[in-house]
Design an enzyme around this catalytic site. Structure first.
Site, short mmCIF file in Angstrom:
data_model
loop_
_atom_site.label_atom_id
_atom_site.label_comp_id
_atom_site.label_asym_id
_atom_site.label_seq_id
_atom_site.Cartn_x
_atom_site.Cartn_y
_atom_site.Cartn_z
N ALA A 12 0.83 -1.22 0.00
CA ALA A 12 0.00 0.00 0.00
C ALA A 12 0.86 1.26 0.00
O ALA A 12 0.41 2.32 -0.45
CB ALA A 12 -0.93 0.00 1.21
N ASP A 78 5.65 1.70 10.65
CA ASP A 78 5.12 1.41 9.32
C ASP A 78 4.07 0.30 9.29
O ASP A 78 3.54 0.00 8.22
CB ASP A 78 6.24 1.16 8.32
CG ASP A 78 6.72 -0.27 8.26
OD1 ASP A 78 6.53 -1.02 9.23
OD2 ASP A 78 7.29 -0.64 7.23
N ASP A 189 -0.29 9.63 -5.65
CA ASP A 189 1.04 9.05 -5.87
C ASP A 189 2.07 9.88 -5.11
O ASP A 189 2.71 10.76 -5.67
CB ASP A 189 1.33 9.01 -7.38
CG ASP A 189 2.71 8.41 -7.66
OD1 ASP A 189 3.49 8.22 -6.70
OD2 ASP A 189 3.00 8.14 -8.83
N1 LIG Z 1 1.49 6.31 -3.42
C1 LIG Z 1 2.36 5.64 -4.17
N2 LIG Z 1 2.46 5.93 -5.47
C2 LIG Z 1 3.30 5.26 -6.27
N3 LIG Z 1 4.12 4.26 -5.86
C3 LIG Z 1 4.07 3.95 -4.58
C4 LIG Z 1 3.20 4.60 -3.67
N4 LIG Z 1 3.37 4.06 -2.45
C5 LIG Z 1 4.30 3.10 -2.60
N5 LIG Z 1 4.72 3.03 -3.87
C6 LIG Z 1 5.70 2.04 -4.38
O1 LIG Z 1 5.10 0.76 -4.17
C7 LIG Z 1 6.04 -0.18 -3.66
C8 LIG Z 1 5.57 -0.70 -2.30
O2 LIG Z 1 5.63 0.34 -1.35
P1 LIG Z 1 6.01 0.07 0.18
O3 LIG Z 1 7.15 -0.88 0.30
O4 LIG Z 1 6.13 1.41 0.83
O5 LIG Z 1 4.66 -0.65 0.67
P2 LIG Z 1 4.28 -1.27 2.09
O6 LIG Z 1 2.87 -0.88 2.35
O7 LIG Z 1 5.28 -0.87 3.12
O8 LIG Z 1 4.35 -2.81 1.78
P3 LIG Z 1 4.44 -4.08 2.76
O9 LIG Z 1 3.13 -4.23 3.41
O10 LIG Z 1 4.69 -5.21 1.87
O11 LIG Z 1 5.56 -3.83 3.70
C9 LIG Z 1 7.37 0.54 -3.62
O12 LIG Z 1 8.07 0.22 -4.80
C10 LIG Z 1 7.00 2.02 -3.58
O13 LIG Z 1 7.99 2.82 -4.20
#
Ligand SMILES: Nc1ncnc2c1ncn2[C@@H]1O[C@H](COP(=O)(O)OP(=O)(O)OP(=O)(O)O)[C@@H](O)[C@H]1O
Ligand SMILES: Nc1nc(=O)c2ncn([C@H]3C[C@H](O)[C@@H](CO)O3)c2[nH]1
Length: 228
Positions: A12, A78, A189
């Site tokens: 997410a 996070d 984004d």
């Molecule tokens: N709002 C957004 N717009 C575009 N790309 C994004 C956005 N948020 C995250 N990303 C991209 O999506 C991918 C996943 O993001 P991230 O690792 O922050 O997710 P997470 O929620 O922490 O995932 P997980 O639950 O697996 O730990 C990364 O490559 C990040 O750069």
């Protein structure tokens, strides 16, 4: 002291927003154990065998993080410890845990939550939930590229991810450990678009202001490009 926790499905954007937000507020980020997590690849290779072990691993690391976060100054986490049971219950519902494992897990969770109840600060100040659709979730999982999370790795992952999204909706609605707010992760984004990033940061700081929880010495940064 202000503790913010992020929540939301896989990919997410929680880790990304944790990094952006903690730099913007000048507070400390706490990250979920992923790349250093020895059980995660085992789980994706054999979910039935490792669901319980993975859950105990995550619960333990989350307990450490939230304990530290609730005793230190200003933090962003996070993922919340409150999502732990969501994951385990979902895995149990699809037959990846025995009834003994389910009972043991809930007893352990209950004990740990009781420990948190005894702390001077018991709950976070704000939960920021990132909402994403299935398509966005898959796009982000692909973009990040962890091999064992890709749909091509295991044909049951599509169902697993869709199910996860279904579990999140009631979970968010019933969450009541702190004030909460949602971010539209499909539209905004905050990684590539500076205007979207500022919208998200304003939404969060406005909410903190309204709650009287914006750190007192905080000054709005003028250059958000450096917060990525
Ligand atoms: N709002 C957004 N717009 C575009 N790309 C994004 C956005 N948020 C995250 N990303 C991209 O999506 C991918 C996943 O993001 P991230 O690792 O922050 O997710 P997470 O929620 O922490 O995932 P997980 O639950 O697996 O730990 C990364 O490559 C990040 O750069
Ligand atoms: N089974 C299970 N239980 C959890 O509590 C949990 N928390 C996170 N994860 C998985 C999702 C991402 O692949 C990766 C990073 O979030 O770890 C979990 N998996």
């Amino acid at each position: 002291m202000t503790v913010i926790v992020l929540s939301g499905p896989i990919g997410a954007g929680k880790s990304s927003l944790t990094s952006i937000l903690s730099k913007y507020l000048g507070t400390k980020p706490f990250y979920e154990s992923v790349d250093d997590n020895p059980v995660l690849p085992l789980f994706y290779a054999d979910p039935k065998k490792y669901a319980f072990l993975l859950q105990v691993y995550f619960l333990n690391t989350r307990f450490h993080s939230i304990k530290d976060a609730l005793t230190e100054d200003n933090n962003v986490l996070d993922r919340s410890i409150y999502e732990d049971a969501l994951f385990f219950q979902m895995n149990a519902d699809i037959g990846r845990a025995t009834s003994e494992e389910v009972d043991t897990y809930y007893e352990l969770l209950h004990n740990m939550m009781n420990e948190l109840e005894r702390m001077p600060k018991k709950n976070p100040d704000l939960l920021v939930h990132i909402n994403v659709s299935y398509d966005t979730m898959i796009k982000r999982i692909k973009k990040r590229g962890r091999p064992y999370e890709q749909l091509s790795y295991d044909s049951t992952l599509e169902d697993y991810y869709k199910r996860l999204l279904r579990y999140y909706k009631p979970w968010y609605e019933s969450y009541d450990y702190s004030p909460k707010m949602e971010i539209d992760g499909d539209k905004l984004d905050f990684m590539a678009n500076p205007a979207d990033k500022q919208i998200v940061l304003d939404q969060i700081t406005d909410k903190l202001k309204e709650m009287g929880k914006l750190p007192e010495d905080w000054e709005k940064p003028t250059d958000i490009q450096s917060e990525a």
